[in-house]
Design an enzyme around this catalytic site. Structure first.
Site, short mmCIF file in Angstrom:
data_model
loop_
_atom_site.label_atom_id
_atom_site.label_comp_id
_atom_site.label_asym_id
_atom_site.label_seq_id
_atom_site.Cartn_x
_atom_site.Cartn_y
_atom_site.Cartn_z
N GLY A 389 -35.87 -23.47 25.19
CA GLY A 389 -37.26 -23.79 25.52
C GLY A 389 -37.44 -24.30 26.94
N LEU A 390 -36.35 -24.62 27.61
CA LEU A 390 -36.35 -24.96 29.04
C LEU A 390 -37.30 -26.09 29.42
CD1 LEU A 390 -36.48 -21.28 30.40
CD2 LEU A 390 -34.45 -22.57 29.81
N CYS A 391 -37.56 -27.03 28.51
CA CYS A 391 -38.44 -28.18 28.80
C CYS A 391 -39.79 -27.74 29.35
CB CYS A 391 -37.81 -29.14 29.82
SG CYS A 391 -36.31 -29.88 29.28
N ASN A 392 -40.26 -26.59 28.95
CA ASN A 392 -41.54 -26.13 29.48
C ASN A 392 -42.36 -25.51 28.35
OD1 ASN A 392 -43.58 -24.56 30.88
ND2 ASN A 392 -42.40 -24.98 32.74
#
Ligand SMILES: *Cc1c(COP(=O)(O)O)cnc(C)c1O
Length: 836
Positions: A389-392
């Site tokens: 989810g790449l912190c985004n």
């Protein structure tokens, strides 16, 4: 700059990289754009500085303290200079990281007497999203056009508008697209509006300059992660435009050096300091990190000249990577890479796109390849990249077309950052991100494209590349196979103990006796340790000594150097006094493959320090509760028993991550075996013939043959020598439904899914590429790699016989395999068992 110049620059970077960071050889670093690895020069310079000066804590009059203060003021100025920010117009506040800078701004708004409104762009990092929790109203802008529209509306607002903060990232940390930098200026056109701007430049400045020379255009607040530019030190910065600094006047906290004078008794009064940084830097500054920053700026400039040069270099590489990945196609012409590119972005244009490519891989028929699968292969091949989810959240949801209800449903279905169920309702739940930085080279790009081509491009229909499973025309002959070896793993994830030939070994519902009876648990987290993180566990050799009644544990190989004691013994009897007390049994929660399993830890200091010293991690030995004679509810307490829902028909199974279509795609799917969701099962069986086949392929490619131990098999079944040479039946076990070993019957529960843990050499604890690389080329079905079969013992119903009361198997015993349709007619013993 011409392409030839770029290539020359690239070669210079390549040389630099080998000189400064030899560790990077064989590794392709594709994570955290801009985390430049020029460790040697930087650390040497920093260490020289530390060895030749005495730096004291600031705030005192001593020479050492004055020196510190002077240096820090200089470095502050130097950092502002990097962004062409005039110190008369800007101040810089040192913070732990970009998030801490965002929090300082958030607190200032929260501490105002009036409420405030917060707006943020969809592409925001989670650190910006969280600010909304303190605002009275907030809005997430789902596109640039919405922002533009809102900015235009600001111009026509009446005079007394509410206090507002608008925040956005200069570069998305998800797909690297770069957002317009003119929004702060345009928000100021209406002089009456009360809107402040917060620019998250953490991702941008890692590979791009940022020009704050015109303070009318600049954001009011700009946050950076300095470690993303320099790799070291771990610092962040908040750059504040002086004209916006009044917002901090209402700050409701002070501490350490942030005040001039404090009155505590009777009267409550404090005088605030003058400058913004003095007022916002609570407590003692990380002075040594700030000194290191000075060294970092110097070394960075010497090696890479400037952020402008890095920007050109990485833009050039990224557009090559982008077009190379885009051009990959399967044999049938379908695309391999689905790249998540913003509509406004153009690779090669550094004002719209940073050096990041975010994508997912597709099979030739358009199915999605699991991120977890890509990650496992990337780990084996030493690519450092990021998936998930790449912190985004906003960016990922819109790129993957996930509605809020789907994100929630996925979450409750067990989908978390970094787990295996990453394709739900035939949509990916995360993506793969490749980020380039100052130290990236053309070689990295071609290595990565080759990697995708090697493992994910399908040239022919998959049936042709998979090994052909032999069809059994002849009836299975009693005695075609035998037990070649039996192994137990007394301590989970440590070395195997081979059952001596001829020794009758007890087999229970929950597995072979003494198998995974113990585990090591981390003293801090209580989680069970595994070879995936601690490969040295392979050098811990437990053995079961039934004569002496002890578990003997020996250290071998280089582990012997770690510890003064190289062997300990632990009684096999589960004497309650041995375990941590208070309530006699103190239960440690061992997390085994996500399941909580209660294990009791040993309280002996000698035992804990033996394992802790050997592995270099504070851990305890723990033991799973006794399971009696293999029947009754307690039999289910070990080995993730909930997974063994044998009686459940596969069609009834609706468990997160288990797709009905899986039945049609895993090896031997024509056999109605239940599917195990976990890689835990009572017994793991592998076939020597299959291992031989695998090793032939590995050796043909010049790789190192795998030993049976890496698969953590309990039973190795081999074909008898008198079987005609060349007729070995590799992967015949895919079709087996039941096994008879000596007098005992076993059920095959389904194939065992594999990860890169099979690459840890059990003799040396070194990580290899094989056998996972070859397995993933020959035994990958629907994105999952299988080898070996989960197996469970079928207890006899007639408990009056010795072989039912104390079921055993031993090395050398004959083995008979049953296919699905051979069960009932062929064997009275088995059909009686199954009909009971
Ligand atoms: C990395 C990053 C952050 C978080 O930075 P920290 O220094 O870890 O707090 C925030 N925003 C973006 C765009 C980032 O890339």
């Amino acid at each position: 700059m011409a392409e030839t110049d770029r290539v020359a620059y690239d070669q210079a970077v390549e040389e630099l990289r080998l000189r400064e960071y030899p560790m990077l050889q064989g590794t392709t670093y594709l994570d955290h754009a801009g985390t430049t690895l020029y460790a040697k020069s930087l650390i040497e310079r920093f260490s020289t500085d530390m060895m030749s000066h005495l730096y004291g804590n600031p705030h005192s009059a001593s020479n050492s303290s004055q020196l510190t203060t002077r240096r820090i003021e200089d470095i502050r100025l130097r950092l502002l200079g990097m962004f062409r920010a005039d110190p008369a117009e800007f101040d810089v506040v040192f913070v732990a990281n970009a998030t801490a800078g965002i929090k300082l701004v958030m607190e200032a708004f929260r501490d105002q007497e009036e409420d405030y409104w917060y707006g943020y762009h969809r592409d925001a990092h989670t650190s910006l999203v969280g600010v909304r929790e303190s605002a009275s109203h907030h809005r997430c802008f789902s596109s640039d056009a919405e922002v533009e529209e809102w900015i235009l509306a600001q111009d026509t607002q009446p005079a007394s508008s509410t206090l507002a903060l608008f925040a956005y990232p200069a570069q998305s940390n998800m797909n690297g697209r770069r957002l317009p930098l003119n929004w702060p200026r345009r928000l100021r056109i209406n002089r009456n509006s009360n809107v402040y701007s917060l620019l998250d430049a953490a991702a941008l400045v890692s590979t791009s300059p940022l020009d704050l020379s015109n303070s009318d255009d600049a954001p009011d607040f700009t946050v950076l992660s300095l470690y993303k530019i320099f790799g070291f030190p771990d610092l962040g910065a908040l750059i504040v435009r002086q004209r916006a600094s009044a917002i901090f006047d209402k700050r409701r906290y002070f501490g350490g050096g942030t005040v001039e004078s404090v009155v505590c008794l009777k009267e409550q009064w404090h005088a605030k300091k003058e400058t913004i940084h003095e007022r916002l830097e609570d407590g003692t500054l990380p002075i040594h990190s700030i000194m290191a920053l000075d060294a970092a700026i110097s070394v960075h400039q010497e090696l890479y000249t400037s952020l402008k040069e890095i920007s050109k270099h990485t833009t050039f590489l990224a557009s090559k990577l982008y077009s190379d990945l885009l051009s990959l196609t399967h044999g049938n012409g379908n695309k391999v890479c689905h790249i998540y590119q913003d509509i406004s972005s153009v690779y090669g244009n550094s004002s719209t796109q940073g050096p990041v490519v975010a994508f997912n891989l597709q099979t030739q028929h358009g199915g999605w390849v699991s991120n977890a699968e890509v990650e496992k292969l990337a780990a084996i091949k030493n690519f450092q990249l990021r998936t998930g989810g790449l912190c985004n959240p906003g960016g990922v949801a819109s790129s993957l077309d996930l509605a809020p209800w789907e994100m929630r449903a996925n979450f409750s279905a067990g989908q978390r950052c970094g787990n295996d169920n990453d394709i739900i309702r035939s949509k990916p739940t995360g993506m793969i991100r490749v980020s380039l930085g100052a130290m990236s080279t053309l070689r990295d790009i071609s290595r990565f494209t080759d990697f995708v081509r090697e493992f994910f491009v399908q040239d022919a229909p998959p049936a042709a590349i998979l090994p052909v499973t032999p069809t059994h025309t002849e009836p299975p002959t009693w005695g075609r196979f035998h037990v070649e070896s039996l192994s137990v793993y007394p301590i989970k994830s440590c070395a195997a103990f081979s059952v001596p030939p001829g020794k009758a070994w007890e087999v229970r519902r929950e597995g072979l006796a003494w198998d995974r009876e113990w585990c090591l648990v981390h003293q801090g987290t209580g989680a069970a340790l595994s070879q995936k993180r601690y490969p040295n566990m392979a050098l811990i050799r437990p053995s079961i000594d039934l004569e002496e009644g002890v578990l003997r544990v020996r250290l071998v190989g280089h582990l012997q150097k770690n510890s003064t004691v190289n062997e300990i013994t632990v009684p096999l009897s589960a004497d309650p006094r041995l375990f941590s007390d208070h309530s006699m049994y103190k239960e440690a929660n061992a997390k085994v493959c996500g399941d909580d399993i209660k294990a009791k830890t040993y309280k002996s200091h000698e035992i804990s320090s033996f394992f802790s010293q050997a592995l270099g991690v504070a851990c305890h030995l723990a033991r799973f509760p006794a399971v009696g004679n293999g029947s009754g509810p307690l039999a289910c307490s070990r080995h993730s028993k909930p997974h063994l829902q044998k009686k459940q028909k596969a069609s009834d199974m609706h468990v997160p991550g288990a797709f009905p279509e899986l039945r049609a795609t895993y090896p031997g799917a024509t056999v109605s075996k239940p599917i195990l969701l976990s890689n835990e099962s009572p017994i793991l069986t592998i076939s020597r013939s299959s291992l031989n086949r695998l090793n032939e392929l590995i050796k043909a490619e010049g790789g190192k043959a795998a030993q049976a131990e890496v698969f953590r098999a309990n039973i190795v079944v081999a074909e008898n020598l008198d079987c005609a040479p060349g007729t070995e039946q590799a992967y015949a076990e895919d079709d087996w439904r039941y096994l008879q070993i000596g007098e005992q019957y076993f059920e095959m529960l389904g194939p065992c899914r594999r990860c890169q843990m099979v690459c840890v050499d059990q003799q040396t604890a070194e990580r290899n590429q094989e056998p996972f690389v070859t397995l993933s080329k020959t035994r990958r079905f629907d994105g999952r790699v299988y080898f070996g079969e989960h197996t469970s013992h079928l207890p006899m119903e007639d408990t009056a016989t010795p072989s039912a009361q104390n079921p055993t198997i031993s090395v050398g015993e004959p083995v008979r395999a049953f296919l699905e349709d051979e069960v009932h007619d062929d064997d009275e013993g088995l059909s009686a068992l199954l009909h009971h």
